[in-house]
Design a protein around this motif. Structure first.
Motif, PDB file in Angstrom:
ATOM      1  N   GLN A 159       0.521  -1.205   0.035  1.00 54.29           N
ATOM      2  CA  GLN A 159      -0.144  -0.024  -0.029  1.00 54.29           C
ATOM      3  C   GLN A 159       0.952   1.054  -0.058  1.00 54.29           C
ATOM      4  O   GLN A 159       1.875   1.280   0.669  1.00 54.29           O
ATOM      5  CB  GLN A 159      -0.947  -0.127   1.132  1.00 54.29           C
ATOM      6  N   SER A 160       0.374   2.147  -0.836  1.00 52.96           N
ATOM      7  CA  SER A 160       1.123   3.499  -0.660  1.00 52.96           C
ATOM      8  C   SER A 160       0.502   4.659  -1.185  1.00 52.96           C
ATOM      9  O   SER A 160      -0.529   4.556  -1.848  1.00 52.96           O
ATOM     10  CB  SER A 160       2.368   3.223  -1.781  1.00 52.96           C
ATOM     11  N   ALA A 161       0.808   5.903  -0.742  1.00 47.43           N
ATOM     12  CA  ALA A 161       0.386   7.021  -1.197  1.00 47.43           C
ATOM     13  C   ALA A 161       0.591   7.416  -2.701  1.00 47.43           C
ATOM     14  O   ALA A 161       0.128   8.196  -3.330  1.00 47.43           O
ATOM     15  CB  ALA A 161       1.002   8.282  -0.307  1.00 47.43           C
ATOM     16  N   ILE A 162       1.649   6.635  -3.176  1.00 48.23           N
ATOM     17  CA  ILE A 162       1.950   6.923  -4.756  1.00 48.23           C
ATOM     18  C   ILE A 162       1.317   5.725  -5.449  1.00 48.23           C
ATOM     19  O   ILE A 162       1.612   4.636  -5.705  1.00 48.23           O
ATOM     20  CB  ILE A 162       3.302   6.854  -4.917  1.00 48.23           C
ATOM     21  N   THR A 163      -0.143   6.088  -5.903  1.00 47.45           N
ATOM     22  CA  THR A 163      -0.889   5.251  -6.721  1.00 47.45           C
ATOM     23  C   THR A 163      -0.709   5.260  -7.874  1.00 47.45           C
ATOM     24  O   THR A 163       0.243   6.263  -8.498  1.00 47.45           O
ATOM     25  CB  THR A 163      -2.398   5.661  -6.617  1.00 47.45           C
ATOM     26  N   GLY A 164      -1.140   4.384  -8.979  1.00 48.94           N
ATOM     27  CA  GLY A 164      -0.815   4.619 -10.437  1.00 48.94           C
ATOM     28  C   GLY A 164      -1.037   6.060 -11.133  1.00 48.94           C
ATOM     29  O   GLY A 164      -0.412   6.356 -11.799  1.00 48.94           O
ATOM     30  N   LYS A 165      -2.510   6.395 -10.573  1.00 45.82           N
ATOM     31  CA  LYS A 165      -3.016   7.761 -11.166  1.00 45.82           C
ATOM     32  C   LYS A 165      -2.003   8.683 -10.747  1.00 45.82           C
ATOM     33  O   LYS A 165      -1.617   9.537 -11.480  1.00 45.82           O
ATOM     34  CB  LYS A 165      -4.211   7.691 -10.482  1.00 45.82           C
ATOM     35  N   ARG A 166      -1.424   8.827  -9.375  1.00 48.61           N
ATOM     36  CA  ARG A 166      -0.480   9.797  -8.942  1.00 48.61           C
ATOM     37  C   ARG A 166       0.735   9.735  -9.640  1.00 48.61           C
ATOM     38  O   ARG A 166       1.415  10.619  -9.951  1.00 48.61           O
ATOM     39  CB  ARG A 166      -0.361   9.951  -7.379  1.00 48.61           C
ATOM     40  N   MET A 167       1.143   8.365  -9.862  1.00 48.68           N
ATOM     41  CA  MET A 167       2.319   8.149 -10.531  1.00 48.68           C
ATOM     42  C   MET A 167       2.308   9.002 -12.103  1.00 48.68           C
ATOM     43  O   MET A 167       3.368   9.451 -12.530  1.00 48.68           O
ATOM     44  CB  MET A 167       2.851   6.885 -10.632  1.00 48.68           C
ATOM     45  N   SER A 194       4.046  16.369   2.135  1.00 43.05           N
ATOM     46  CA  SER A 194       5.161  16.986   2.641  1.00 43.05           C
ATOM     47  C   SER A 194       6.379  16.218   2.071  1.00 43.05           C
ATOM     48  O   SER A 194       6.325  15.151   1.517  1.00 43.05           O
ATOM     49  CB  SER A 194       5.284  16.513   4.397  1.00 43.05           C
ATOM     50  N   GLU A 195       7.588  16.930   2.381  1.00 44.72           N
ATOM     51  CA  GLU A 195       8.833  16.324   1.511  1.00 44.72           C
ATOM     52  C   GLU A 195       9.116  14.973   1.960  1.00 44.72           C
ATOM     53  O   GLU A 195       9.268  13.839   1.215  1.00 44.72           O
ATOM     54  CB  GLU A 195       9.897  17.337   1.531  1.00 44.72           C
ATOM     55  N   GLY A 196       9.165  14.930   3.425  1.00 43.39           N
ATOM     56  CA  GLY A 196       9.668  13.744   3.973  1.00 43.39           C
ATOM     57  C   GLY A 196       8.968  12.344   3.718  1.00 43.39           C
ATOM     58  O   GLY A 196       9.161  11.557   3.611  1.00 43.39           O
ATOM     59  N   TYR A 197       7.303  12.862   3.785  1.00 41.10           N
ATOM     60  CA  TYR A 197       6.439  11.742   3.619  1.00 41.10           C
ATOM     61  C   TYR A 197       6.687  11.301   1.968  1.00 41.10           C
ATOM     62  O   TYR A 197       6.588  10.016   1.777  1.00 41.10           O
ATOM     63  CB  TYR A 197       5.201  12.176   3.788  1.00 41.10           C
ATOM     64  N   PHE A 198       6.569  12.304   1.188  1.00 43.06           N
ATOM     65  CA  PHE A 198       6.683  11.964  -0.103  1.00 43.06           C
ATOM     66  C   PHE A 198       8.099  11.268  -0.632  1.00 43.06           C
ATOM     67  O   PHE A 198       7.908  10.312  -1.180  1.00 43.06           O
ATOM     68  CB  PHE A 198       6.869  13.299  -0.911  1.00 43.06           C
ATOM     69  N   MET A 199       9.327  11.396   0.007  1.00 45.53           N
ATOM     70  CA  MET A 199      10.558  10.773  -0.317  1.00 45.53           C
ATOM     71  C   MET A 199      10.304   9.321   0.176  1.00 45.53           C
ATOM     72  O   MET A 199      10.394   8.261  -0.424  1.00 45.53           O
ATOM     73  CB  MET A 199      11.562  11.189   0.371  1.00 45.53           C
ATOM     74  N   ARG A 200       9.609   9.040   1.539  1.00 45.21           N
ATOM     75  CA  ARG A 200       9.251   7.748   1.976  1.00 45.21           C
ATOM     76  C   ARG A 200       8.265   6.873   1.119  1.00 45.21           C
ATOM     77  O   ARG A 200       8.650   5.733   0.748  1.00 45.21           O
ATOM     78  CB  ARG A 200       8.779   7.770   3.451  1.00 45.21           C
ATOM     79  N   ALA A 201       7.123   7.637   0.824  1.00 49.17           N
ATOM     80  CA  ALA A 201       6.190   6.892  -0.121  1.00 49.17           C
ATOM     81  C   ALA A 201       6.676   6.605  -1.238  1.00 49.17           C
ATOM     82  O   ALA A 201       6.139   5.467  -2.007  1.00 49.17           O
ATOM     83  CB  ALA A 201       4.989   7.659  -0.044  1.00 49.17           C
ATOM     84  N   PHE A 202       7.483   7.400  -2.055  1.00 42.85           N
ATOM     85  CA  PHE A 202       7.946   7.273  -3.339  1.00 42.85           C
ATOM     86  C   PHE A 202       8.761   5.999  -3.343  1.00 42.85           C
ATOM     87  O   PHE A 202       8.824   5.064  -4.299  1.00 42.85           O
ATOM     88  CB  PHE A 202       8.646   8.460  -3.992  1.00 42.85           C
ATOM     89  N   LYS A 203       9.702   5.893  -2.464  1.00 50.61           N
ATOM     90  CA  LYS A 203      10.593   4.660  -2.120  1.00 50.61           C
ATOM     91  C   LYS A 203       9.878   3.621  -2.145  1.00 50.61           C
ATOM     92  O   LYS A 203      10.153   2.483  -2.567  1.00 50.61           O
ATOM     93  CB  LYS A 203      11.741   5.072  -1.215  1.00 50.61           C
ATOM     94  N   HIS A 204       8.772   3.524  -1.174  1.00 51.29           N
ATOM     95  CA  HIS A 204       8.026   2.343  -0.936  1.00 51.29           C
ATOM     96  C   HIS A 204       7.379   1.920  -2.112  1.00 51.29           C
ATOM     97  O   HIS A 204       7.118   0.669  -2.350  1.00 51.29           O
ATOM     98  CB  HIS A 204       6.883   2.854   0.201  1.00 51.29           C
ATOM     99  N   ALA A 205       6.920   2.902  -3.188  1.00 51.21           N
ATOM    100  CA  ALA A 205       6.200   2.462  -4.140  1.00 51.21           C
ATOM    101  C   ALA A 205       6.826   2.146  -5.399  1.00 51.21           C
ATOM    102  O   ALA A 205       6.448   1.332  -5.958  1.00 51.21           O
ATOM    103  CB  ALA A 205       5.162   3.580  -4.635  1.00 51.21           C
ATOM    104  N   THR A 206       8.229   2.424  -5.498  1.00 60.13           N
ATOM    105  CA  THR A 206       8.822   2.601  -6.774  1.00 60.13           C
ATOM    106  C   THR A 206      10.203   1.465  -6.574  1.00 60.13           C
ATOM    107  O   THR A 206      10.847   1.321  -7.465  1.00 60.13           O
ATOM    108  CB  THR A 206       9.257   3.779  -7.337  1.00 60.13           C
ATOM    109  N   GLY A 207      10.609   1.577  -5.187  1.00 60.06           N
ATOM    110  CA  GLY A 207      11.853   0.843  -4.971  1.00 60.06           C
ATOM    111  C   GLY A 207      13.123   1.800  -5.256  1.00 60.06           C
ATOM    112  O   GLY A 207      14.331   1.349  -5.158  1.00 60.06           O
ATOM    113  N   LYS A 208      12.891   2.963  -5.543  1.00 66.06           N
ATOM    114  CA  LYS A 208      14.243   3.936  -5.617  1.00 66.06           C
ATOM    115  C   LYS A 208      13.813   5.457  -5.181  1.00 66.06           C
ATOM    116  O   LYS A 208      12.766   5.726  -4.862  1.00 66.06           O
ATOM    117  CB  LYS A 208      14.263   3.830  -7.410  1.00 66.06           C
TER     118      LYS A 208
END
Length: 270
Positions: A159-167, A194-208
């Motif tokens: 589960q991630s805040a970075i969904t396919g639509k947001r990506m 927020s920047e911190g949450y975005f960075m964690r969510a992005f790494k969680h969703a994409t692996g990078k």
């Protein structure tokens, strides 16, 4: 998801790169539009390097839209009915056994983020672009098969805040601004995070990390321009947001194991 029967091509594209090692066949399919339907006669492992959008029906009769995240591991078992199409596609790694021995697993999946699979797929892509005597294809293929067919493949999707639509929204934003500086604040602000949450969510969703993903988008655009335009390498470097042609060349060698000039010569027809 795996084998692609593409429509008649118009502009010349990068070639399909393929190697056979022992009982394995490994292919790197370039980003291109595709439309295919088949029943899998052998199980296949796939890895999508790029985000992409299209329609699919995997193991069912219901055709529905999909938004695939980058760095997604996929698996198609023997006998699975597959329909998949995308107007743009994306770079894709395909690994199958050629000796008739089936891979374990009877459940199709895609969009699975697995750190070890990402590392293996990137290593295989670099080796397909530029071979080395140290390449260990059978070990890599076996390790990737373990990631696709082991217990971790049965876990519930992350589960991630970075969904396919947001990506997809983020990809459009990045592509429109690649010729200039792009930073975490702008990307996080676009999604209202927020920047911190975005960075964690992005790494969680994409692996990078977002920085690593930006570099990959710059490389992807540069490769497309090398294939489809007559612009000089210096012009392409500027258009894609690299500091200089030398910076672009260094990044190509680090990420792809090949120089821009070598890649452009491989993409030329004939």
């Amino acid at each position: 998801m795996s084998h692609r029967n593409r429509p008649q091509p118009s502009p010349p594209s990068e070639p399909v790169r393929r190697i056979e090692a022992g009982p394995w066949a490994i292919e790197l399919l370039p980003g291109a539009a595709y439309a295919t339907r088949y029943v899998a006669t052998q199980s296949a492992i796939g890895f999508a390097f790029d985000s992409q959008r299209g329609l699919h029906a995997i193991g069912c009769d219901r055709v529905q839209p999909f938004d695939a995240l980058p760095n997604g591991l996929a698996f198609v078992p023997v006998g699975c009915d597959v329909l998949s199409e995308s107007p743009k596609g994306g770079e894709y790694l395909r690994v199958i056994r050629t000796d008739g021995v089936p891979l374990a697993g009877d459940r199709a999946f895609n969009n699975r983020i697995d750190q070890q699979a990402i590392s293996l797929a990137l290593r295989m892509r670099a080796a397909l672009l530029q071979a080395s005597v140290e390449d260990d294809w059978e070990a890599w293929a076996l390790a990737l098969a373990d990631r696709a067919t082991g217990n971790q493949a049965l876990l519930a999707p992350l589960q991630s805040a970075i969904t396919g639509k947001r990506m997809r929204l983020l990809d459009e934003f990045i592509d429109a601004g690649l010729d200039g500086p792009l930073g975490i604040p702008a990307m996080a602000g676009l999604l209202g995070l927020s920047e911190g949450y975005f960075m964690r969510a992005f790494k969680h969703a994409t692996g990078k990390s977002p920085h690593s993903y930006l570099i990959d988008r710059r490389l992807a655009k540069a490769r497309a321009l090398m294939r489809d335009s007559t612009a000089s390498l210096a012009e392409i470097a500027h258009t894609c947001g690299f500091n200089s042609q030398a910076h672009m060349a260094t990044t190509f060698r680090q990420r792809l194991g090949i120089s821009p000039a070598q890649l452009r010569s491989l993409s030329k027809p004939g």
